[in-house]
Write a protein that holds these residues in place. Structure first.
Motif, PDB file in Angstrom:
ATOM      1  N   ALA A   1      28.895  53.743 122.794  1.00 20.06           N
ATOM      2  CA  ALA A   1      28.806  54.918 121.543  1.00 20.06           C
ATOM      3  C   ALA A   1      28.475  54.208 120.345  1.00 20.06           C
ATOM      4  O   ALA A   1      27.545  54.838 119.485  1.00 20.06           O
ATOM      5  CB  ALA A   1      30.123  55.670 121.648  1.00 20.06           C
ATOM      6  N   LYS A   2      29.026  53.090 120.103  1.00 21.33           N
ATOM      7  CA  LYS A   2      28.488  52.418 118.716  1.00 21.33           C
ATOM      8  C   LYS A   2      27.110  52.023 118.657  1.00 21.33           C
ATOM      9  O   LYS A   2      26.609  52.036 117.661  1.00 21.33           O
ATOM     10  CB  LYS A   2      29.639  51.119 118.575  1.00 21.33           C
ATOM     11  N   MET A   3      26.763  51.503 119.691  1.00 21.20           N
ATOM     12  CA  MET A   3      25.303  51.077 119.862  1.00 21.20           C
ATOM     13  C   MET A   3      24.404  52.397 119.361  1.00 21.20           C
ATOM     14  O   MET A   3      23.524  52.100 118.694  1.00 21.20           O
ATOM     15  CB  MET A   3      24.906  50.531 121.258  1.00 21.20           C
ATOM     16  N   VAL A   4      24.712  53.694 119.829  1.00 26.04           N
ATOM     17  CA  VAL A   4      23.966  54.713 119.464  1.00 26.04           C
ATOM     18  C   VAL A   4      23.913  55.320 118.079  1.00 26.04           C
ATOM     19  O   VAL A   4      23.132  55.554 117.609  1.00 26.04           O
ATOM     20  CB  VAL A   4      24.121  55.910 120.571  1.00 26.04           C
ATOM     21  N   LYS A   5      25.180  54.965 117.632  1.00 23.59           N
ATOM     22  CA  LYS A   5      25.702  55.399 116.241  1.00 23.59           C
ATOM     23  C   LYS A   5      24.934  54.467 115.236  1.00 23.59           C
ATOM     24  O   LYS A   5      24.455  54.769 114.334  1.00 23.59           O
ATOM     25  CB  LYS A   5      26.981  55.662 116.056  1.00 23.59           C
ATOM     26  N   GLU A   6      25.305  53.030 115.564  1.00 18.66           N
ATOM     27  CA  GLU A   6      25.045  52.305 114.744  1.00 18.66           C
ATOM     28  C   GLU A   6      23.588  51.688 114.642  1.00 18.66           C
ATOM     29  O   GLU A   6      23.066  51.088 113.580  1.00 18.66           O
ATOM     30  CB  GLU A   6      25.910  50.966 114.659  1.00 18.66           C
ATOM     31  N   THR A   7      22.817  51.502 115.760  1.00 18.31           N
ATOM     32  CA  THR A   7      21.619  51.033 115.701  1.00 18.31           C
ATOM     33  C   THR A   7      20.512  51.836 115.520  1.00 18.31           C
ATOM     34  O   THR A   7      19.294  51.812 115.088  1.00 18.31           O
ATOM     35  CB  THR A   7      21.159  50.337 117.211  1.00 18.31           C
ATOM     36  N   GLY A   8      21.008  53.415 115.855  1.00 19.26           N
ATOM     37  CA  GLY A   8      19.981  54.389 115.488  1.00 19.26           C
ATOM     38  C   GLY A   8      19.077  54.526 116.478  1.00 19.26           C
ATOM     39  O   GLY A   8      17.939  55.388 116.396  1.00 19.26           O
ATOM     40  N   ARG A   9      18.907  53.758 117.584  1.00 28.21           N
ATOM     41  CA  ARG A   9      17.866  53.695 118.576  1.00 28.21           C
ATOM     42  C   ARG A   9      18.324  54.886 119.626  1.00 28.21           C
ATOM     43  O   ARG A   9      19.323  55.454 119.736  1.00 28.21           O
ATOM     44  CB  ARG A   9      17.981  52.457 119.459  1.00 28.21           C
ATOM     45  N   HIS A  10      17.194  55.217 120.320  1.00 24.00           N
ATOM     46  CA  HIS A  10      17.210  56.254 121.348  1.00 24.00           C
ATOM     47  C   HIS A  10      17.918  55.656 122.474  1.00 24.00           C
ATOM     48  O   HIS A  10      17.979  54.838 122.911  1.00 24.00           O
ATOM     49  CB  HIS A  10      15.751  56.784 121.727  1.00 24.00           C
ATOM     50  N   PRO A  11      19.177  56.800 122.885  1.00 26.61           N
ATOM     51  CA  PRO A  11      19.758  56.332 123.982  1.00 26.61           C
ATOM     52  C   PRO A  11      18.969  55.838 125.358  1.00 26.61           C
ATOM     53  O   PRO A  11      19.308  55.120 125.972  1.00 26.61           O
ATOM     54  CB  PRO A  11      20.675  57.548 124.668  1.00 26.61           C
ATOM     55  N   GLY A  12      17.942  56.554 125.627  1.00 29.23           N
ATOM     56  CA  GLY A  12      16.881  56.007 126.590  1.00 29.23           C
ATOM     57  C   GLY A  12      16.310  54.740 126.639  1.00 29.23           C
ATOM     58  O   GLY A  12      16.190  54.112 127.417  1.00 29.23           O
ATOM     59  N   GLU A  13      16.111  54.417 125.156  1.00 25.15           N
ATOM     60  CA  GLU A  13      15.473  53.131 124.871  1.00 25.15           C
ATOM     61  C   GLU A  13      16.634  52.157 125.083  1.00 25.15           C
ATOM     62  O   GLU A  13      16.509  50.891 125.663  1.00 25.15           O
ATOM     63  CB  GLU A  13      15.075  53.172 123.385  1.00 25.15           C
TER      64      GLU A  13
END
Ligand SMILES: NC(=O)c1ccc[n+]([C@@H]2O[C@H](COP(=O)([O-])OP(=O)(O)OC[C@H]3O[C@@H](n4cnc5c(N)ncnc54)[C@H](OP(=O)(O)O)[C@@H]3O)[C@@H](O)[C@H]2O)c1
Length: 271
Positions: free
Chosen positions: A212-224
């Motif tokens: 969840a933090k990766m999605v929030k903090e990197t702003g990268r698409h979940p699929g990527e």
């Protein structure tokens, strides 16, 4: 913040918000008061949170600048009939209930009452809540900003148009339950492979939090981010393929759609 904050109803959600507010330091415990029905809750809340709590809804309504209605939706009509003449003109009433519309609140009060419809979630208890708010036309920009500040003291908060409020339980209000189901299922699979239960919960919940933090903090698409874990011909893509085969994503979408439909049904039955 120097407001007097009242909670009519002090169960799971009320306590999560109260704990979050006190822990953040934005308000003192002596600024918060609440009501509940049973002596059991009154005794527990007095000991646990050190706030004033009674069963006197009318007095609480009279003395609150911000009044949270943290009771179940089916109790709303009765509570509003009880307090509607006590709520001061400049008090902001904050609903915390699926399906209670701004219009139904104005109708129940039969006057121009200031109302903010809100949908928090129980991770507010540990300062990690997600709350969504929607004000009616009588709430000023400053009043909304003050209430937002309070909600942001125990997590993140967003304002949306009312037409989206019925979909909020599926996205953030009820959805912690879906995530707990995912964690439980992943831990069961880990236990099946021989991990002790406590280690399984630790590994899985830390992984869910990290993702969840990766999605929030990197702003990268979940699929990527998912693609980055999938080595060609490797273990992750084997798991991803099986999850697609058994309808993992469509199951999530169906569950969320059922949740939203139930929320709309509740809204319509209260209009
Ligand atoms: N739980 C969640 O995850 C969640 C998430 C988002 C929104 N919500 C919303 O939050 C609201 C409260 O839910 P909850 O889960 O906190 O319910 P809950 O745990 O059952 O708490 C309800 C509280 O209301 C009190 N109460 C009932 N009738 C009352 C009355 N006439 N006057 C004063 N207090 C009264 C109860 O008192 P006793 O304790 O003495 O019985 C209890 O403290 C609901 O509208 C729900 O839709 C909940």
């Amino acid at each position: 913040m120097d407001k007097r904050i009242g909670f009519i109803g002090c169960g799971q959600m009320g306590q999560a918000m109260i704990q979050g507010m006190i822990d953040s330091g934005i308000v003192r415990a002596d600024q918060i008061a609440a009501t509940a029905l049973s002596d059991e809750t009154i005794d527990f809340v007095t000991d646990e949170y050190g706030i004033h709590i009674s069963n006197d809804n009318k007095k609480l309504a009279r003395e609150s600048d911000l009044l949270f209605l943290a009771v179940k939706p089916y109790v709303y009509q009765g509570v509003i009939q009880e307090i509607r003449h006590e709520v001061q003109e400049d008090t902001v009433v904050v609903t915390v209930a699926a399906g209670i519309t701004l219009e139904s609140m104005e109708n129940a009060f039969q006057r121009n009452v200031k109302v903010i419809r809100s949908m928090p979630n129980t991770p507010s208890l540990i300062g990690a809540g997600m709350s969504v708010l929607c004000p009616n036309a009588f709430v000023t920009t400053e009043e909304l900003a003050g209430v937002m500040e309070l909600f942001e003291s125990f997590g993140e908060a967003e304002v949306v148009e009312e037409k989206l409020m019925d979909a909020v339980p599926a996205v953030s209000g009820s959805s912690p339950a879906f995530v707990y189901m995912l964690i439980e299922a992943m831990a069961d699979a880990a236990v099946q492979q021989g991990f002790p239960r406590d280690k399984a919960y630790k590994m899985v919940s830390q992984t869910v939090e990290g993702a969840a933090k990766m999605v929030k903090e990197t702003g990268r698409h979940p699929g990527e981010l998912k693609d980055a874990v999938c080595t060609p011909g490797g273990t992750t893509i084997a798991g991803v393929t099986k999850l697609e085969e058994v309808g993992f994503r469509s199951s999530i979408i169906k569950g969320m759609t059922a949740c939203t439909e139930k929320s709309r049904e509740l809204s319509q039955s209260k209009e």
